[in-house]
Write a protein that holds these residues in place. Structure first.
Motif, PDB file in Angstrom:
ATOM      1  N   GLU A 171       1.078  -1.332   0.245  1.00 11.20           N
ATOM      2  CA  GLU A 171      -0.438   0.136   0.203  1.00 11.20           C
ATOM      3  C   GLU A 171       1.047   1.107  -0.259  1.00 11.20           C
ATOM      4  O   GLU A 171       0.374   1.674   0.001  1.00 11.20           O
ATOM      5  N   GLU A 172       1.859   1.503   0.447  1.00 13.40           N
ATOM      6  CA  GLU A 172       2.856   2.336   0.806  1.00 13.40           C
ATOM      7  C   GLU A 172       3.146   2.500  -0.212  1.00 13.40           C
ATOM      8  O   GLU A 172       3.704   3.774  -0.612  1.00 13.40           O
ATOM      9  N   GLN A 173       4.042   1.471  -1.030  1.00 13.97           N
ATOM     10  CA  GLN A 173       4.792   1.481  -2.563  1.00 13.97           C
ATOM     11  C   GLN A 173       4.093   1.960  -3.217  1.00 13.97           C
ATOM     12  O   GLN A 173       4.060   2.861  -4.574  1.00 13.97           O
ATOM     13  N   ALA A 174       2.273   1.420  -3.644  1.00 17.14           N
ATOM     14  CA  ALA A 174       1.244   1.580  -4.041  1.00 17.14           C
ATOM     15  C   ALA A 174       0.490   3.910  -4.512  1.00 17.14           C
ATOM     16  O   ALA A 174       0.022   4.317  -5.255  1.00 17.14           O
ATOM     17  N   PHE A 175       1.154   4.070  -2.342  1.00 15.11           N
ATOM     18  CA  PHE A 175       0.773   5.437  -2.413  1.00 15.11           C
ATOM     19  C   PHE A 175       1.860   6.420  -2.506  1.00 15.11           C
ATOM     20  O   PHE A 175       1.572   7.546  -2.209  1.00 15.11           O
ATOM     21  N   THR A 176       3.444   6.174  -3.565  1.00 17.49           N
ATOM     22  CA  THR A 176       4.473   6.730  -2.953  1.00 17.49           C
ATOM     23  C   THR A 176       4.819   6.724  -4.610  1.00 17.49           C
ATOM     24  O   THR A 176       4.833   6.107  -5.656  1.00 17.49           O
ATOM     25  N   ASP A 177       5.509   7.941  -4.669  1.00 15.13           N
ATOM     26  CA  ASP A 177       6.199   8.124  -6.054  1.00 15.13           C
ATOM     27  C   ASP A 177       7.630   7.478  -5.908  1.00 15.13           C
ATOM     28  O   ASP A 177       8.725   7.988  -4.695  1.00 15.13           O
ATOM     29  N   THR A 178       7.922   6.853  -6.873  1.00 12.63           N
ATOM     30  CA  THR A 178       9.385   6.610  -6.990  1.00 12.63           C
ATOM     31  C   THR A 178      10.690   7.054  -6.542  1.00 12.63           C
ATOM     32  O   THR A 178      11.698   6.760  -6.478  1.00 12.63           O
ATOM     33  N   LEU A 179      10.264   8.512  -7.749  1.00 13.85           N
ATOM     34  CA  LEU A 179      11.175   9.182  -7.363  1.00 13.85           C
ATOM     35  C   LEU A 179      12.181   9.922  -6.757  1.00 13.85           C
ATOM     36  O   LEU A 179      12.791  10.605  -6.015  1.00 13.85           O
ATOM     37  N   THR A 180      11.110  11.030  -5.877  1.00 15.69           N
ATOM     38  CA  THR A 180      11.079  11.794  -4.864  1.00 15.69           C
ATOM     39  C   THR A 180      10.910  11.522  -3.728  1.00 15.69           C
ATOM     40  O   THR A 180      10.727  11.852  -2.436  1.00 15.69           O
ATOM     41  N   GLY A 181       9.755  10.144  -3.143  1.00 18.88           N
ATOM     42  CA  GLY A 181       9.967   9.433  -2.626  1.00 18.88           C
ATOM     43  C   GLY A 181       8.223  10.291  -1.275  1.00 18.88           C
ATOM     44  O   GLY A 181       8.263  10.127  -0.227  1.00 18.88           O
ATOM     45  N   LEU A 182       7.989  10.850  -2.178  1.00 17.42           N
ATOM     46  CA  LEU A 182       6.637  11.879  -1.552  1.00 17.42           C
ATOM     47  C   LEU A 182       5.766  11.116  -2.314  1.00 17.42           C
ATOM     48  O   LEU A 182       6.082  10.306  -2.902  1.00 17.42           O
ATOM     49  N   LYS A 183       4.157  11.637  -1.373  1.00 16.50           N
ATOM     50  CA  LYS A 183       3.055  10.787  -1.768  1.00 16.50           C
ATOM     51  C   LYS A 183       2.788  10.752  -2.925  1.00 16.50           C
ATOM     52  O   LYS A 183       3.019  11.716  -3.708  1.00 16.50           O
ATOM     53  N   ASN A 184       1.719   9.793  -3.306  1.00 15.06           N
ATOM     54  CA  ASN A 184       1.427  10.547  -4.728  1.00 15.06           C
ATOM     55  C   ASN A 184       0.537  11.235  -5.816  1.00 15.06           C
ATOM     56  O   ASN A 184      -0.731  11.377  -4.610  1.00 15.06           O
ATOM     57  N   ARG A 230      15.309  17.479  -5.270  1.00 11.10           N
ATOM     58  CA  ARG A 230      15.664  18.341  -4.405  1.00 11.10           C
ATOM     59  C   ARG A 230      14.452  19.731  -3.570  1.00 11.10           C
ATOM     60  O   ARG A 230      14.797  20.325  -2.981  1.00 11.10           O
ATOM     61  N   VAL A 231      14.006  19.778  -5.022  1.00  7.80           N
ATOM     62  CA  VAL A 231      12.653  20.759  -4.385  1.00  7.80           C
ATOM     63  C   VAL A 231      11.768  19.961  -3.558  1.00  7.80           C
ATOM     64  O   VAL A 231      11.231  20.272  -2.641  1.00  7.80           O
ATOM     65  N   ALA A 232      11.609  18.469  -3.670  1.00  3.92           N
ATOM     66  CA  ALA A 232      10.750  17.268  -3.117  1.00  3.92           C
ATOM     67  C   ALA A 232      11.827  17.568  -1.519  1.00  3.92           C
ATOM     68  O   ALA A 232      10.860  17.758  -0.354  1.00  3.92           O
ATOM     69  N   LYS A 233      12.618  17.670  -1.342  1.00  5.96           N
ATOM     70  CA  LYS A 233      12.888  17.462  -0.591  1.00  5.96           C
ATOM     71  C   LYS A 233      12.958  19.365   0.318  1.00  5.96           C
ATOM     72  O   LYS A 233      12.614  19.390   1.629  1.00  5.96           O
ATOM     73  N   VAL A 234      13.061  20.238  -0.274  1.00  6.45           N
ATOM     74  CA  VAL A 234      12.335  21.850  -0.027  1.00  6.45           C
ATOM     75  C   VAL A 234      10.812  21.432   0.988  1.00  6.45           C
ATOM     76  O   VAL A 234      11.131  22.264   1.748  1.00  6.45           O
ATOM     77  N   LEU A 235      10.511  21.151  -0.023  1.00  2.37           N
ATOM     78  CA  LEU A 235       8.614  21.202   0.404  1.00  2.37           C
ATOM     79  C   LEU A 235       8.206  19.837   1.730  1.00  2.37           C
ATOM     80  O   LEU A 235       7.244  20.732   2.899  1.00  2.37           O
ATOM     81  N   VAL A 236       9.488  19.073   2.102  1.00  6.57           N
ATOM     82  CA  VAL A 236       8.857  18.297   3.261  1.00  6.57           C
ATOM     83  C   VAL A 236       9.792  18.913   4.801  1.00  6.57           C
ATOM     84  O   VAL A 236       8.573  18.920   5.374  1.00  6.57           O
ATOM     85  N   GLU A 237      10.761  19.824   3.916  1.00 10.73           N
ATOM     86  CA  GLU A 237      10.732  20.557   5.144  1.00 10.73           C
ATOM     87  C   GLU A 237      10.690  21.786   5.394  1.00 10.73           C
ATOM     88  O   GLU A 237      10.302  22.233   6.839  1.00 10.73           O
ATOM     89  N   ASN A 238       9.366  22.193   4.847  1.00  8.34           N
ATOM     90  CA  ASN A 238       8.886  22.997   4.751  1.00  8.34           C
ATOM     91  C   ASN A 238       7.775  22.730   5.474  1.00  8.34           C
ATOM     92  O   ASN A 238       5.731  22.982   4.949  1.00  8.34           O
ATOM     93  N   SER A 239       7.051  21.267   5.705  1.00  6.92           N
ATOM     94  CA  SER A 239       6.255  20.414   5.776  1.00  6.92           C
ATOM     95  C   SER A 239       6.241  20.078   7.913  1.00  6.92           C
ATOM     96  O   SER A 239       7.072  20.194   7.744  1.00  6.92           O
ATOM     97  N   ARG A 240       5.011  19.712   7.928  1.00  2.00           N
ATOM     98  CA  ARG A 240       4.793  18.921   9.386  1.00  2.00           C
ATOM     99  C   ARG A 240       4.557  17.454   9.734  1.00  2.00           C
ATOM    100  O   ARG A 240       4.253  16.724   8.377  1.00  2.00           O
ATOM    101  N   ASP A 241       5.268  16.665   9.777  1.00  5.04           N
ATOM    102  CA  ASP A 241       4.692  14.715   9.930  1.00  5.04           C
ATOM    103  C   ASP A 241       3.271  14.667   9.233  1.00  5.04           C
ATOM    104  O   ASP A 241       3.481  13.565   8.570  1.00  5.04           O
TER     105      ASP A 241
END
Length: 344
Positions: A171-184, A230-241
């Motif tokens: 389920e986690e894999q199905a909901f994850t963007d493989t390149l950035t590790g973000l949700k899809n 790199r953009v994904a990293k910026v977005l994660v750093e500006n969000s909460r868990d």
């Protein structure tokens, strides 16, 4: 002399008998004429692990629950051959069943005990093993069945854990963007309807990268992938868990901030993201330069709002930012919708 020899012979016979009973009936006890325990089988002795049963009065260790009102050795002998229901008098109060047989001549008796359906509790309470029962005792079969059932249940539990883990991973894999590790997008389309259904307020941002196509065209897709990470990293750093950060397209991202509906707060977050994305991104011997346009929409618990509605709102706000010259953010308002579609 003859009397002495007879007593000696009787004692030898009794000693030999108790040795046999230790093997055949390890939960037996020998009572003398006064009702005191003169011998206890090895398993019976485990019922009193911190003391010895020998020399204790049987009816002071055990209470006869059925038949009742038995308080003397004479009364015990009176129930010989009957099925006895007994209970230990100490804190454990383990229940047992037994049968008593009088000994000839000396006024004593032999009583053999069994745990019956309490065997599982007894095994736990007294740390019993198969060695504590006669080899032909059906209890052994029961213990084997219990052990087999426990082993099967443990194997089933471990299998269920593995299956659950595999399901969660899938389920986690199905909901994850493989390149950035973000949700899809699939994850986003699962999370947002739940928030809308619960009427849980949230702020949403849609981020689109400016000049990203130029990076891909001039430096190649490896450079483009580097920028997206790199953009994904910026977005994660500006969000909460608890927030959701998703990549929903090639260079498009959506952020859902749970519980944040204040326009000023969302504006400050958007401005910080825009500033950090604009920093040049080294890639090998080159430098990648992009910017970000942001659209913002807020859900404050309005009835009837759907995911299509709020995604449309945030999309309109995004293209308003594009229309204003990029690298800026816009908060959705109905005026933007009334002005009609804005070209990029």
């Amino acid at each position: 002399m003859i009397l002495a020899q007879g007593l000696c012979s009787a004692m030898v016979c009794l000693g030999y008998l108790t040795k046999m009973l230790d093997v055949f009936c390890p939960m037996h006890m020998v009572l003398d004429a006064t009702g005191h325990i003169s011998h206890a089988g090895p398993t019976a002795q485990k019922l009193l692990p911190d003391d010895t049963l020998v020399n204790k009065r049987f009816l002071e260790v055990f209470e006869l629950c059925r038949p009742r009102s038995v308080s003397s050795m004479e009364q015990l002998l009176g129930v010989a051959g009957l099925k006895l229901h007994l209970r230990k008098r100490d804190a454990a109060q383990t229940t047992t069943k037994g049968v008593l047989v009088p000994l000839p001549d000396n006024g004593g008796a032999i009583i053999n005990l069994s745990f019956g359906i309490s065997i599982i509790d007894a095994v736990r309470d007294f740390a019993l093993t198969s060695a504590d029962f006669a080899a032909t005792d059906l209890t052994i079969e029961m213990l084997y069945l219990v052990e087999a059932k426990s082993a099967a249940m443990e194997a089933s539990r471990k299998l269920n854990q593995r299956l659950q883990g595999a399901m969660i991973a899938a389920e986690e894999q199905a909901f994850t963007d493989t390149l950035t590790g973000l949700k899809n997008r699939r994850a986003l389309e699962t999370i947002v309807p739940r928030l809308l259904e619960d009427r849980s307020p949230f702020g949403m941002m849609q981020i689109d990268l400016d000049f990203f196509k130029a990076v891909n065209d001039t430096l190649g897709h490896a450079a483009g992938d580097h920028v997206l990470q790199r953009v994904a990293k910026v977005l994660v750093e500006n969000s909460r868990d608890d927030d959701c950060v998703a990549r929903v397209g090639g260079d498009e991202f959506v952020m859902v901030f749970k519980g944040i509906t204040d326009a000023d707060v969302l504006g400050r977050i958007a401005a910080r993201i825009i500033a950090e994305v604009e920093h040049p991104m080294p890639f090998k011997e080159h430098v990648c330069k992009v910017s970000a346009s942001v659209g913002i929409s807020v859900f404050a618990g309005q009835v009837g709002t759907t995911i299509d509605t709020i995604m449309s709102d945030v999309d309109i706000a995004l293209y308003a930012s594009k229309h204003q010259g990029r690298a800026t953010y816009t908060l959705f308002s109905e005026n933007l919708r009334q002005d009609g579609p804005l070209s990029q």
